[in-house]
Design a protein around this motif. Structure first.
Motif, short mmCIF file in Angstrom:
data_model
loop_
_atom_site.label_atom_id
_atom_site.label_comp_id
_atom_site.label_asym_id
_atom_site.label_seq_id
_atom_site.Cartn_x
_atom_site.Cartn_y
_atom_site.Cartn_z
N TRP A 173 0.87 -1.19 0.00
CA TRP A 173 0.00 0.00 0.00
C TRP A 173 0.90 1.23 0.00
O TRP A 173 1.86 1.31 0.79
CB TRP A 173 -0.91 0.02 1.23
CG TRP A 173 -2.02 -0.96 1.19
CD1 TRP A 173 -2.02 -2.23 1.70
CD2 TRP A 173 -3.31 -0.77 0.61
NE1 TRP A 173 -3.23 -2.83 1.47
CE2 TRP A 173 -4.04 -1.95 0.80
CE3 TRP A 173 -3.92 0.29 -0.06
CZ2 TRP A 173 -5.36 -2.11 0.35
CZ3 TRP A 173 -5.22 0.13 -0.50
CH2 TRP A 173 -5.92 -1.06 -0.29
N ARG A 195 0.64 5.70 -0.40
CA ARG A 195 -0.28 6.82 -0.31
C ARG A 195 0.41 8.07 -0.83
O ARG A 195 1.64 8.18 -0.80
CB ARG A 195 -0.77 7.02 1.12
CG ARG A 195 0.30 7.45 2.11
CD ARG A 195 -0.30 7.53 3.51
NE ARG A 195 0.69 7.92 4.51
CZ ARG A 195 0.44 7.99 5.81
NH1 ARG A 195 -0.78 7.70 6.28
NH2 ARG A 195 1.39 8.34 6.65
N ARG A 239 4.68 10.27 -3.43
CA ARG A 239 4.07 9.02 -3.05
C ARG A 239 4.94 8.32 -2.00
O ARG A 239 6.16 8.30 -2.12
CB ARG A 239 3.90 8.13 -4.29
CG ARG A 239 2.87 7.06 -4.15
CD ARG A 239 2.55 6.46 -5.50
NE ARG A 239 1.73 7.34 -6.32
CZ ARG A 239 1.19 6.98 -7.48
NH1 ARG A 239 1.42 5.78 -7.97
NH2 ARG A 239 0.46 7.82 -8.16
N ASP A 290 -2.93 11.62 7.78
CA ASP A 290 -3.18 10.41 6.98
C ASP A 290 -4.01 10.71 5.73
O ASP A 290 -4.29 9.80 4.94
CB ASP A 290 -3.88 9.35 7.82
CG ASP A 290 -3.04 8.88 8.99
OD1 ASP A 290 -3.58 8.79 10.11
OD2 ASP A 290 -1.83 8.60 8.79
N TYR A 311 -4.83 6.49 -1.41
CA TYR A 311 -4.16 5.24 -1.07
C TYR A 311 -4.24 4.29 -2.27
O TYR A 311 -5.32 4.10 -2.85
CB TYR A 311 -4.81 4.60 0.15
CG TYR A 311 -4.45 5.31 1.44
CD1 TYR A 311 -4.98 6.55 1.75
CD2 TYR A 311 -3.55 4.74 2.34
CE1 TYR A 311 -4.62 7.22 2.91
CE2 TYR A 311 -3.20 5.39 3.51
CZ TYR A 311 -3.74 6.63 3.78
OH TYR A 311 -3.39 7.29 4.94
N GLN A 313 -9.51 7.51 -1.94
CA GLN A 313 -9.16 8.70 -1.19
C GLN A 313 -9.65 8.62 0.25
O GLN A 313 -10.79 8.21 0.51
CB GLN A 313 -9.73 9.94 -1.86
CG GLN A 313 -9.17 11.24 -1.33
CD GLN A 313 -9.34 12.38 -2.32
OE1 GLN A 313 -10.28 12.39 -3.09
NE2 GLN A 313 -8.43 13.33 -2.29
#
Length: 116
Positions: free
Chosen positions: A36, A38, A45, A90, A94, A111
């Motif tokens: 993963w 983000r 990224r 956060d 993603y 998102q």
């Protein structure tokens, strides 16, 4: 044709939780490590997690350790990212990616946004 599809993003309040899902067509995710990533607005990224094909090994970037958990359900051929104690840092799109070394295939992203 290989396609990764993320889902589960949305609006969340600080301290809340979300579970993202990554499914695939064209390949069997069970045979691949899944990562993963983000990307926050205006930022590069960032790698967040990686889970091995067996599910036995996971890695997390320091900022999410203890809050995020990645796991796989082989009966559903899906990889999940469960996120707890979310905070505005956060906020990001993603992406799931395969595999964790070559990053050969990416999903379109889902998102995660915070509600005020």
């Amino acid at each position: 044709q290989l396609q990764l599809v993320e889902s589960g993003g949305g609006l969340v309040q600080p301290g809340g939780s979300l579970r993202l899902s990554c499914a695939a067509s064209g390949i069997n995710l069970d045979y691949y490590g899944i990562g993963w990533f983000r990307q926050a607005p205006g930022a590069e990224r960032e790698a967040v997690t990686c889970i091995s094909s067996s599910g036995d090994t996971t890695k997390y970037t320091d900022s999410v350790k203890g809050r995020f958990t990645t796991f796989r359900d082989k009966t559903k051929k899906t990889v999940y990212l469960h996120m707890n104690s979310l905070n505005p840092e956060d906020t990001a799109v993603y992406y799931c990616v395969t595999d964790c070394d070559t990053f050969a295939a990416w999903g379109q992203g889902t998102q995660v946004l915070f509600s005020s």
